[in-house]
Design a protein around this motif. Structure first.
Motif, PDB file in Angstrom:
ATOM      1  N   ASP A 236       0.829  -1.214   0.000  1.00 20.69           N
ATOM      2  CA  ASP A 236       0.000   0.000   0.000  1.00 20.69           C
ATOM      3  C   ASP A 236       0.862   1.262   0.000  1.00 20.69           C
TER       4      ASP A 236
ATOM      5  N   LYS B 241       0.936   3.952  -3.046  1.00 16.84           N
ATOM      6  CA  LYS B 241       0.683   5.376  -2.837  1.00 16.84           C
ATOM      7  C   LYS B 241       1.800   6.217  -3.458  1.00 16.84           C
TER       8      LYS B 241
ATOM      9  N   GLU C 167       1.399   8.949  -6.557  1.00 15.63           N
ATOM     10  CA  GLU C 167       1.874  10.340  -6.502  1.00 15.63           C
ATOM     11  C   GLU C 167       2.710  10.688  -7.737  1.00 15.63           C
TER      12      GLU C 167
ATOM     13  N   THR D 273      -9.614   6.402  -1.615  1.00 16.20           N
ATOM     14  CA  THR D 273      -9.760   5.047  -2.147  1.00 16.20           C
ATOM     15  C   THR D 273     -11.225   4.604  -2.166  1.00 16.20           C
TER      16      THR D 273
END
Length: 131
Positions: free
Chosen positions: A50, A54, A58, A68
């Motif tokens: 996760d 992320k 970005e 989400t």
């Protein structure tokens, strides 16, 4: 796993580099390959995945993406993209992956669609489209 590295830290660093280098919309395909080829599944915790996901988001979406949690419309759009791709390109030897993201300002959806056909290369087309 076929490929062996000496330390877990080195393995995680290497996997992170591969995943952050993935083409837009293909994070999950590369993650599957990394798990199958490079490292044992136990090494890649969900928390670690996760965090890297992320970081990748970005890179792909420097202007931000919505949370989400997906709206009903977002879920419907996601399903429609999958259905359309399968109806037009489905069959043996075809891999389809789609990602639908919503910009943080909620004014636009971005669709990444990846289709790979390893059975019939006679009508090979490589393209990238933005709309």
């Amino acid at each position: 796993p076929v490929f062996k590295m000496s330390e877990e830290k080195e393995q995680l660093r290497f996997c992170r580099h591969i995943l952050l280098s993935s083409p837009p919309g293909q994070f999950d395909l590369l993650l599957s390959d990394v798990k199958n080829i490079l490292v044992p599944n136990a090494l890649l915790s969900q928390e670690w995945v996760d965090k890297v996901r992320k970081e990748r988001a970005e890179i792909d979406f420097p202007y931000g993406i919505s949370s989400t949690e997906k709206s009903e419309f977002h879920l419907s759009l996601d399903q429609s993209v999958q259905h359309y791709a399968k109806s037009k390109n489905g069959g043996k030897g075809v891999t389809i992956n789609s990602t639908v993201v919503e910009k943080a300002d909620k004014k636009m959806f971005i669709i990444f669609l990846y289709i790979e056909n390893t059975q019939n290369l006679s009508n090979f087309v490589a393209s990238s489209r933005n709309s």
